[in-house]
Design an enzyme around this catalytic site. Sequence first.
Site, PDB file in Angstrom:
ATOM      1  N   THR A  39       0.827  -1.210   0.000  1.00  0.00           N
ATOM      2  CA  THR A  39       0.000   0.000   0.000  1.00  0.00           C
ATOM      3  C   THR A  39       0.857   1.253   0.000  1.00  0.00           C
ATOM      4  O   THR A  39       0.469   2.289  -0.545  1.00  0.00           O
ATOM      5  CB  THR A  39      -0.925  -0.016   1.237  1.00  0.00           C
ATOM      6  OG1 THR A  39      -1.777  -1.148   1.122  1.00  0.00           O
ATOM      7  CG2 THR A  39      -1.778   1.226   1.335  1.00  0.00           C
ATOM      8  N   TYR A  52      -7.972   0.837  -4.154  1.00  0.00           N
ATOM      9  CA  TYR A  52      -6.653   1.213  -4.653  1.00  0.00           C
ATOM     10  C   TYR A  52      -5.894  -0.043  -5.024  1.00  0.00           C
ATOM     11  O   TYR A  52      -6.299  -1.151  -4.678  1.00  0.00           O
ATOM     12  CB  TYR A  52      -5.870   2.009  -3.598  1.00  0.00           C
ATOM     13  CG  TYR A  52      -5.451   1.158  -2.425  1.00  0.00           C
ATOM     14  CD1 TYR A  52      -6.322   0.891  -1.372  1.00  0.00           C
ATOM     15  CD2 TYR A  52      -4.181   0.580  -2.383  1.00  0.00           C
ATOM     16  CE1 TYR A  52      -5.941   0.088  -0.312  1.00  0.00           C
ATOM     17  CE2 TYR A  52      -3.788  -0.228  -1.326  1.00  0.00           C
ATOM     18  CZ  TYR A  52      -4.675  -0.464  -0.295  1.00  0.00           C
ATOM     19  OH  TYR A  52      -4.309  -1.265   0.740  1.00  0.00           O
ATOM     20  N   SER A  85       1.490  -7.452  -0.741  1.00  0.00           N
ATOM     21  CA  SER A  85       2.192  -8.495   0.022  1.00  0.00           C
ATOM     22  C   SER A  85       1.312  -9.704   0.310  1.00  0.00           C
ATOM     23  O   SER A  85       1.785 -10.720   0.809  1.00  0.00           O
ATOM     24  CB  SER A  85       2.779  -7.933   1.312  1.00  0.00           C
ATOM     25  OG  SER A  85       1.796  -7.762   2.290  1.00  0.00           O
ATOM     26  N   THR A 118       1.711  -4.434   4.324  1.00  0.00           N
ATOM     27  CA  THR A 118       1.608  -4.782   5.742  1.00  0.00           C
ATOM     28  C   THR A 118       1.048  -6.188   5.971  1.00  0.00           C
ATOM     29  O   THR A 118       1.247  -6.760   7.041  1.00  0.00           O
ATOM     30  CB  THR A 118       0.723  -3.758   6.489  1.00  0.00           C
ATOM     31  OG1 THR A 118      -0.574  -3.761   5.895  1.00  0.00           O
ATOM     32  CG2 THR A 118       1.330  -2.368   6.452  1.00  0.00           C
ATOM     33  N   ASP A 119       0.346  -6.746   4.965  1.00  0.00           N
ATOM     34  CA  ASP A 119      -0.349  -8.021   5.183  1.00  0.00           C
ATOM     35  C   ASP A 119       0.592  -9.147   5.628  1.00  0.00           C
ATOM     36  O   ASP A 119       0.256  -9.934   6.515  1.00  0.00           O
ATOM     37  CB  ASP A 119      -1.087  -8.465   3.900  1.00  0.00           C
ATOM     38  CG  ASP A 119      -2.287  -7.585   3.593  1.00  0.00           C
ATOM     39  OD1 ASP A 119      -2.655  -6.754   4.440  1.00  0.00           O
ATOM     40  OD2 ASP A 119      -2.858  -7.740   2.495  1.00  0.00           O
ATOM     41  N   LYS A 191       0.318  -8.095  12.642  1.00  0.00           N
ATOM     42  CA  LYS A 191      -0.748  -7.227  12.141  1.00  0.00           C
ATOM     43  C   LYS A 191      -2.044  -7.648  12.820  1.00  0.00           C
ATOM     44  O   LYS A 191      -2.465  -8.797  12.695  1.00  0.00           O
ATOM     45  CB  LYS A 191      -0.865  -7.320  10.618  1.00  0.00           C
ATOM     46  CG  LYS A 191      -1.856  -6.315  10.047  1.00  0.00           C
ATOM     47  CD  LYS A 191      -1.871  -6.246   8.532  1.00  0.00           C
ATOM     48  CE  LYS A 191      -2.848  -5.153   8.082  1.00  0.00           C
ATOM     49  NZ  LYS A 191      -2.965  -5.027   6.630  1.00  0.00           N
ATOM     50  N   GLU A 314      -1.860 -29.201  28.073  1.00  0.00           N
ATOM     51  CA  GLU A 314      -3.127 -29.919  27.915  1.00  0.00           C
ATOM     52  C   GLU A 314      -2.987 -31.037  26.868  1.00  0.00           C
ATOM     53  O   GLU A 314      -3.781 -31.969  26.822  1.00  0.00           O
ATOM     54  CB  GLU A 314      -4.237 -28.942  27.503  1.00  0.00           C
ATOM     55  CG  GLU A 314      -5.625 -29.331  27.999  1.00  0.00           C
ATOM     56  CD  GLU A 314      -6.684 -28.336  27.573  1.00  0.00           C
ATOM     57  OE1 GLU A 314      -7.868 -28.692  27.641  1.00  0.00           O
ATOM     58  OE2 GLU A 314      -6.362 -27.204  27.172  1.00  0.00           O
TER      59      GLU A 314
END
Length: 357
Positions: A39, A52, A85, A118-119, A191, A314
Site C-alpha cells: 500500500t 486502490y 504483500s 503490511t499483510d 498485524k 493440555e
Amino acid sequence: MKIQIQRKLLLAAALTVALGFTPVSWALPKIKVLATGGTIAGAQATQADAGYKSGTFSVDDLIKAVPQLTNIAVMSGEQVANIGSQTMNHEVWLKLAARVNEVLKSDDVDGVVITHGTDTMEETGYFLSLVVKSDKPVVLVGSMRPATAISADGPINLYNAVALAGNAEARGRGPLVVLNDTVHYAREAQKMHSTRMDTFSSPNRGIAAMMNTGKTFFYSANTVRHTTKSEFSVDGLTVANLPRVEVVYSYANLGGDIIDVLVEKGVKGIVLAGVGDGNSTDAAIAALEKAAKKGVAVVRCSRTGSGVVDRNVEVNDDKLGFIAGMELNAQKARILLMLSLTKTSDTHKLQEYFNQY
Ligand code: ASP
C-alpha cells in the site's frame, strides 16, 4: 538522533569551508531502499475511486515523494518486486534475503529499508531475522493508506524508517518493523487490525521503540537469536528445495481429513493454529498424531494471537510426537519449521529451535 545528525551536518559544513567540497558520505548515513510494493506504493485509480492498487509507484517515486529524506541520509533505491504483500512468496523472499545480505556487505550501505505491504510484513521480517548475516539495521516499512488517500501515512513512515536505518543504536537488533511512530522487532510484530494505522502490535514481548519525526526512543532489547547469531541461511536454498510446510486452522468440529490430505500431498511439516493453548478436536489431534508417526513434523501454535504454547500442558507432546510452537504465531512457526527442516527432522532438535528462535 537529531543531535547526532545536527553534529554531522555541522562537521560537514566546516569541512565544506575548509576543503572546498561537501563530504556528503561522511556526514550522513547511506541508506538503500529495497522496494517490494504494498500500500505504501499504492494508488487509487481516480480520486472518486474508493479502492486502490498496491505496488503502483516505483522506488524512485517513493524516495522523491519525501524530499526531507535527503536531509537525513544519502539515499539509493532498488526495485526487488512491486506486489501486494498478500501475494508474497518464497521466490521473492529468497531474492530479497540474498540482496539484503549482498548490499549490507558493502561499505556504501549503512542500513537497509524494505518497503513492503503490511499483510505479510511480519512474515518477511521474521524470515529475514533468521537469514540475514549482518548487524547493520534492516527496517521494514509500509503504510495502511495509499499515497493518494487523505492523510496518507506512507511519507512519515518512510521518513522514520530511513532515520531508524541510519541510527547506530538500531544495529545488532535484528530486522525492525516501523509504522505509526512505533518500532517492533520483526519476530514480535503482528498485524492485528484490518485497516487502522496502529495495526501492528508486539503482543508477547512488547514494542522495541517509539519514534517522533525520525528521533528514536528505544524501550527494550531483542534477546532472541537472530541474524549473525542465527544458524539458518539462504545459501543453497531454492523454491524447490524449501521443505513444504502448511498451516491448519483449528475451530469447533474440525475433522482430520484435511490433515490426511496434506500428508498424502507429501508435506514435511504441519503447523496447527490451534484453539487456546494450541489445542484441537480429538479427530484433528488423532490425524496429527498419525502424521507425526509418518515423519511429518507437527508444531502446535495458538490462534489466539498471543501467549506461549509450551510442551505437555493440555496436549501430551511427548506421547504424540509434537513440537510446541512456544511464542510464535502459526505464520511465523511455518517459516521457522521450513528452515529448521533444512537442517534436521529430529523432533528434539526441532523443539530446541523453537525454544531459541
Ligand atoms: N494488501 C496490502 C499489502 O499487504 C496491504 C498493505 O500494504 O497495507 O500489500
